[in-house]
Design a protein around this motif. Structure first.
Motif, PDB file in Angstrom:
ATOM      1  N   GLN A 108       0.784  -1.205   0.120  1.00  0.00           N
ATOM      2  CA  GLN A 108      -0.028   0.124  -0.083  1.00  0.00           C
ATOM      3  C   GLN A 108       1.015   1.081   0.041  1.00  0.00           C
ATOM      4  N   ASP A 223      -0.938  -6.331   0.537  1.00  0.00           N
ATOM      5  CA  ASP A 223      -2.443  -5.629   0.375  1.00  0.00           C
ATOM      6  C   ASP A 223      -1.703  -4.671  -0.369  1.00  0.00           C
ATOM      7  N   PRO A 224      -2.053  -5.698  -1.464  1.00  0.00           N
ATOM      8  CA  PRO A 224      -2.741  -6.391  -1.955  1.00  0.00           C
ATOM      9  C   PRO A 224      -2.038  -7.940  -2.612  1.00  0.00           C
ATOM     10  N   SER A 228      -1.587 -11.261  -6.640  1.00  0.00           N
ATOM     11  CA  SER A 228      -3.415 -10.897  -6.460  1.00  0.00           C
ATOM     12  C   SER A 228      -4.257 -10.524  -7.290  1.00  0.00           C
TER      13      SER A 228
END
Length: 402
Positions: A108, A223-224, A228
């Motif tokens: 992120q 994240d992600p 993904s």
């Protein structure tokens, strides 16, 4: 970010201080010692420090974070430029930018924005200890994050780095892959100078041991996360594009060395009807074949990186189909560069002659470097993927190698 080399280096004028000009000045310096350093092996510490001082470690970092804001086409052109004279240094430089891309694709902005800014500010060098095929490092849950313990091989550029990308398998039934960005000097990380292969001898692609290395939650790229989404799946394609440009750089460097030797040192065979060796029909035939293969690989590489830049700029809206088209283009360019490079670096001696095999020149390093690097992932499986596309219209399935 200003671009300099250092006070003792040959520097271009301020008006010409582009990344290409800086890379050219660096390449000229690296070329003087490339053969001797190939023999010695070990860490190219002086060369890495010149890269730190040059500002080129910020090449792919966006300008808003203090970088130079280069596209991937521009970044990989510099990789190829350095690799023509020193494929080990070009390799670790390229992997540095691959790690920077990885944190942006897998994490992120709250994580990677500070990393990019600090890299630009302090000229951090990023190393690799990811190697998903080596599953000996495990991640155990602890308060505040994970604890990594185990071994890892093929850690290119880890020695003399400031940050590392590290992977481990979670200690659970699922064995999920965990990837984290950590400072290289963190307690529990031990890097070994045990890389002694026949080629790419200064990439420091040796081993590492992790002994209860503390990894905070905000250092984990979850994240992600890896592979993904179509965008996250651009990471292996960038890795493959790095290989394409390293292979092309090696081949172009070998071509330049052979051409110079043919013009200045090669001798005309007595049976030749030509007046000069540069007019010999067989020599010209070889150079014609070299040129066709190289030019074809270059065009395919340029096409692939153009598609990659467009996909990168799509951001989260990138589709699986568009990502698949990039994968086909990258794999095609990689196979062309592999074949052209291995052929040229092997047959270059047919246009330079017996005297060019002297150990002092170490011209065999071009083949050795390319032969080692092209074994990173099997060409047969790359061709199988391309065959499945050509025959059945199926894009290569996303993995860390496609």
């Amino acid at each position: 970010m200003s671009l300099t080399i250092n006070e003792t280096a040959e520097q271009p004028s301020a008006a010409a201080a582009t990344p290409t000009a800086i890379a050219a000045a660096l390449a000229e310096r690296f070329a003087h010692t490339a053969a001797a350093r190939d023999l010695a092996g070990g860490t190219p510490k002086a060369e890495r420090d010149l890269l730190r001082a040059s500002g080129l470690l910020s090449l792919s970092i966006p300008k808003e974070y203090g970088g130079l804001g280069a596209s991937w086409a521009e970044t990989l052109a510099v990789v190829r430029q350095l690799t023509r004279v020193d494929s080990s240094v070009g390799h670790v430089f390229a992997f540095h930018h691959l790690q920077l891309a990885s944190v942006r694709l897998f994490g992120q902005p709250a994580q990677w924005e500070p990393w990019l800014s600090e890299t630009a500010r302090h000229n951090w060098f990023w190393g690799n200890a990811l190697n998903p095929l080596d599953k000996r490092t495990l991640a155990r849950r602890v308060n505040g994050g994970r604890e990594f313990s185990g071994n890892k091989s093929f850690c290119s550029g880890a020695l003399d780095s400031d940050m590392l990308l590290v992977s481990a398998l979670e200690e659970s039934a699922e064995g999920k892959l965990i990837i984290a960005a950590v400072p290289t000097k963190r307690a529990g990380i031990r890097l070994f100078e045990d890389w002694d292969n026949m080629g790419q001898r200064q990439t420091d692609s040796g081993s590492a041991v992790f002994e209860r290395v503390a990894v905070a939650e905000d250092e984990i790229l979850a994240d992600p996360g890896p592979l993904s989404s179509p965008r996250a799946c651009l990471r292996p394609l960038l890795a493959q594009l790095v290989f394409v440009n390293v292979y092309l750089g090696i081949a172009e460097g070998a071509f330049a060395e052979a051409r110079n030797y043919t013009h200045t040192q090669a001798r005309l065979w007595p049976a030749s009807p030509a007046a000069e060796v540069t007019e010999d029909l067989y020599v010209l035939r070889h150079y014609g074949e070299f040129w066709v293969a190289l030019e074809g690989a270059r065009k395919l590489a340029d096409h692939a990186v153009g598609l990659f830049d467009a996909a990168w700029n799509e951001g989260a809206s990138l589709t699986e189909a568009a990502r698949g088209d990039v994968a086909v283009a990258v794999a095609t360019a990689k196979m062309a560069a592999t074949r052209a490079g291995l052929d040229l670096t092997s047959r270059m001696f047919e246009v330079t002659g017996a005297r060019s095999t002297t150990a002092a020149l170490r011209l065999d390093r071009y083949w050795r470097n390319l032969r080692v690097h092209t074994l990173h992932d099997p060409a047969d499986y790359k061709l199988r993927e391309l065959g499945n596309w050509a025959l059945n219209g199926h894009h290569p399935a996303p993995s860390f190698y496609s």
